[in-house]
Scaffold this motif. Structure first.
Motif, short mmCIF file in Angstrom:
data_model
loop_
_atom_site.label_atom_id
_atom_site.label_comp_id
_atom_site.label_asym_id
_atom_site.label_seq_id
_atom_site.Cartn_x
_atom_site.Cartn_y
_atom_site.Cartn_z
N ARG A 218 1.03 -1.04 -0.20
CA ARG A 218 0.05 -0.13 -0.17
C ARG A 218 1.15 1.35 -0.33
O ARG A 218 0.36 2.05 -0.49
CB ARG A 218 -1.10 0.41 1.36
N THR A 219 2.34 1.10 0.96
CA THR A 219 2.98 2.29 0.41
C THR A 219 3.34 2.74 -1.13
O THR A 219 3.61 3.77 -1.38
CB THR A 219 3.86 2.25 1.60
N ASP A 220 3.06 1.60 -1.91
CA ASP A 220 4.08 1.53 -3.03
C ASP A 220 2.60 2.19 -3.84
O ASP A 220 2.95 3.27 -4.67
CB ASP A 220 4.83 0.18 -3.74
N GLN A 221 1.39 1.76 -3.68
CA GLN A 221 0.54 2.38 -4.27
C GLN A 221 -0.35 4.18 -4.28
O GLN A 221 -0.41 5.09 -5.36
CB GLN A 221 -0.42 1.48 -3.57
N LEU A 222 0.75 4.48 -2.64
CA LEU A 222 0.20 5.76 -2.02
C LEU A 222 1.10 6.38 -3.04
O LEU A 222 1.29 7.60 -2.79
CB LEU A 222 0.58 5.55 -0.57
N GLY A 223 2.75 5.98 -2.76
CA GLY A 223 3.77 6.29 -3.81
C GLY A 223 3.55 7.16 -5.25
O GLY A 223 3.65 8.01 -5.55
N ALA A 224 3.11 5.85 -5.51
CA ALA A 224 2.33 6.26 -7.45
C ALA A 224 1.18 7.32 -7.30
O ALA A 224 1.04 7.93 -8.66
CB ALA A 224 2.05 4.88 -7.77
N LEU A 225 0.31 7.17 -6.40
CA LEU A 225 -0.73 8.55 -6.50
C LEU A 225 0.05 9.71 -6.28
O LEU A 225 -0.39 10.01 -6.83
CB LEU A 225 -1.87 7.73 -5.72
N SER A 226 0.53 10.24 -5.36
CA SER A 226 1.19 11.24 -4.79
C SER A 226 1.99 11.37 -6.29
O SER A 226 1.34 12.72 -6.09
CB SER A 226 1.99 10.77 -3.51
N ALA A 227 2.99 10.91 -6.95
CA ALA A 227 3.41 11.48 -8.03
C ALA A 227 2.39 11.32 -9.34
O ALA A 227 3.02 12.61 -10.01
CB ALA A 227 4.46 9.60 -8.41
N LEU A 228 1.02 11.26 -9.17
CA LEU A 228 0.72 10.66 -10.17
C LEU A 228 -0.36 12.34 -10.14
O LEU A 228 -0.27 13.61 -10.87
CB LEU A 228 -1.05 10.48 -10.39
N ALA A 229 -0.79 12.72 -8.86
CA ALA A 229 -1.07 14.76 -8.19
C ALA A 229 -0.01 15.14 -8.41
O ALA A 229 -0.66 16.57 -8.83
CB ALA A 229 -1.12 14.53 -6.85
N PHE A 230 1.00 14.63 -7.84
CA PHE A 230 2.23 16.00 -8.09
C PHE A 230 2.15 16.70 -9.73
O PHE A 230 2.11 17.23 -10.54
CB PHE A 230 3.39 15.81 -7.57
N LYS A 231 2.26 15.47 -10.74
CA LYS A 231 1.90 15.84 -12.48
C LYS A 231 1.12 16.44 -12.56
O LYS A 231 0.94 17.76 -13.52
CB LYS A 231 2.06 14.97 -12.86
N CYS A 232 0.23 16.50 -12.31
CA CYS A 232 -1.62 16.88 -12.79
C CYS A 232 -0.82 18.07 -12.11
O CYS A 232 -1.42 19.47 -12.44
CB CYS A 232 -2.03 16.28 -10.90
N ASP A 233 -0.33 18.45 -10.77
CA ASP A 233 -0.49 19.83 -9.64
C ASP A 233 0.84 20.45 -11.46
O ASP A 233 0.20 22.42 -10.96
CB ASP A 233 0.17 19.60 -9.02
N VAL A 234 1.85 20.25 -11.93
CA VAL A 234 2.28 21.15 -12.45
C VAL A 234 1.73 20.81 -13.69
O VAL A 234 1.57 22.14 -14.63
CB VAL A 234 4.03 20.16 -12.91
N LEU A 235 0.88 20.33 -14.90
CA LEU A 235 0.38 20.83 -15.66
C LEU A 235 -1.00 21.96 -15.38
O LEU A 235 -1.04 22.85 -16.02
CB LEU A 235 -0.50 19.77 -16.15
#
Length: 252
Positions: A218-235
Motif C-alpha cells: 500500500r505504501t508503493d500504491q500511495l507513492g504512485a498516487l502522490s506522484a500522479l497528483a504531483f504531475k497533475c499539479d505541474v500541468l
C-alpha cells in the motif's frame, strides 16, 4: 491581484494500512484512473476558455510559447526514466517516447510539430527555441517535474506519466474546436494534437500496466498516487502561470 485557480477534487487522503497490504490491482487501477480524471487540467479555466473559443490570438501565442518549454522537456524526463528501467524490453519500449518527441531524424517528431504549431499561430521559430518568453512560474513547474523524474524511483517516475490516460481526449477536443473557433490557424499546425491521440493511448496503458504490477504494498500504491497528483499539479500550475502571469511586452 490575481488568485490562483482552485484545484479540483481532494488531495491524497488515504493512509497506509497497518499491515501495508495493497489494494487489489483492479481497485488500485480505479484509484489511479479516478485521480487522473478528477485532477487533470482539462477543467482549468484557461483550457475551458480555449476550448470554448474565448482566447485572443495573444493568449494562444502565450500558451503555445510557454507550453513549448514543457514539450521540449518531455524527452529529457523520459531519458531520465529510461535509465531507471531494469529490463531491456522496457527500455526499448520507453525509448519510443523519446523518439516520438525528438523524432528519428531532423524535421520529425513532436517537438518539431509543436514548433510548426507556433508558426501557425504567428510565432517566430527562433524565438520559441530561445525560450525568451517562458514565464518564471512555467519554468519552475516544468523544471521541477524533470527533477522529480531524476530523483524518484522508477515506480513513482513512471506513475507521474499517467496523465497520458487523459491526454487523448483533450487532443480530440482541440482537433474538434480549433478549426471552429480559431480558423486563422492553419490546419497543418494541428498535427501535434493529431499525433498524440494514438501515442497517448499506447503510452497510458503501458505505464498503467507497469505501475499496477510494480506497486506491491500500500505504501508503493500511495507513492504512485502522490506522484500522479504531483504531475497533475505541474500541468495545472503551468496554466495558472499562463493565465495570471503574463507580463507587458511578452508574446503577442
Amino acid at each position: 491581484m490575481t488568485t490562483a485557480t482552485a484545484r479540483p477534487g481532494p488531495g491524497i487522503a488515504h493512509l497506509a494500512r497497518p499491515d501495508d497490504a495493497p489494494l487489489p490491482p483492479d481497485a488500485f487501477e480505479s484509484e489511479l484512473r479516478e485521480l487522473a480524471r478528477s485532477r487533470y487540467h482539462d477543467t482549468h479555466s484557461f483550457n475551458v476558455r480555449m476550448h470554448h473559443g474565448d482566447l485572443s490570438p495573444a493568449e494562444l501565442r502565450t500558451w503555445v510559447a510557454n507550453r513549448f518549454h514543457y514539450q521540449r522537456s518531455i524527452p529529457v524526463k523520459d531519458a531520465l526514466i529510461l535509465a531507471k528501467l531494469p529490463e531491456p524490453a522496457m527500455r526499448r519500449s520507453w525509448l519510443r517516447r523519446i523518439q516520438d518527441h525528438d523524432g528519428i531524424a531532423d524535421g520529425e517528431g513532436g517537438i518539431e510539430r509543436w514548433l510548426r504549431l507556433g508558426e501557425a499561430v504567428g510565432l517566430d521559430r527562433a524565438g520559441l527555441e530561445s525560450g525568451r518568453d517562458v514565464l518564471p512560474g512555467v519554468r519552475f513547474a516544468v523544471d521541477g517535474y524533470v527533477n522529480f523524474c531524476r530523483l524518484s524511483p522508477a515506480l513513482e517516475a513512471v506513475a507521474s506519466s499517467l496523465t497520458e490516460l487523459c491526454a487523448p481526449n483533450i487532443m480530440l477536443t482541440r482537433l474538434e474546436t480549433f478549426p471552429v473557433h480559431y480558423p486563422w490557424i492553419e490546419e497543418s499546425g494541428l498535427a501535434y494534437f493529431r499525433s498524440r491521440v494514438p501515442q497517448g493511448r499506447r503510452d497510458g496503458i503501458e505505464a498503467l500496466t507497469w505501475v499496477v504490477d510494480w506497486a506491491r504494498t500500500r505504501t508503493d500504491q500511495l507513492g504512485a498516487l502522490s506522484a500522479l497528483a504531483f504531475k497533475c499539479d505541474v500541468l495545472w500550475s503551468l496554466l495558472d502561470s499562463v493565465e495570471h502571469g503574463g507580463r507587458p511586452g511578452g508574446v503577442g
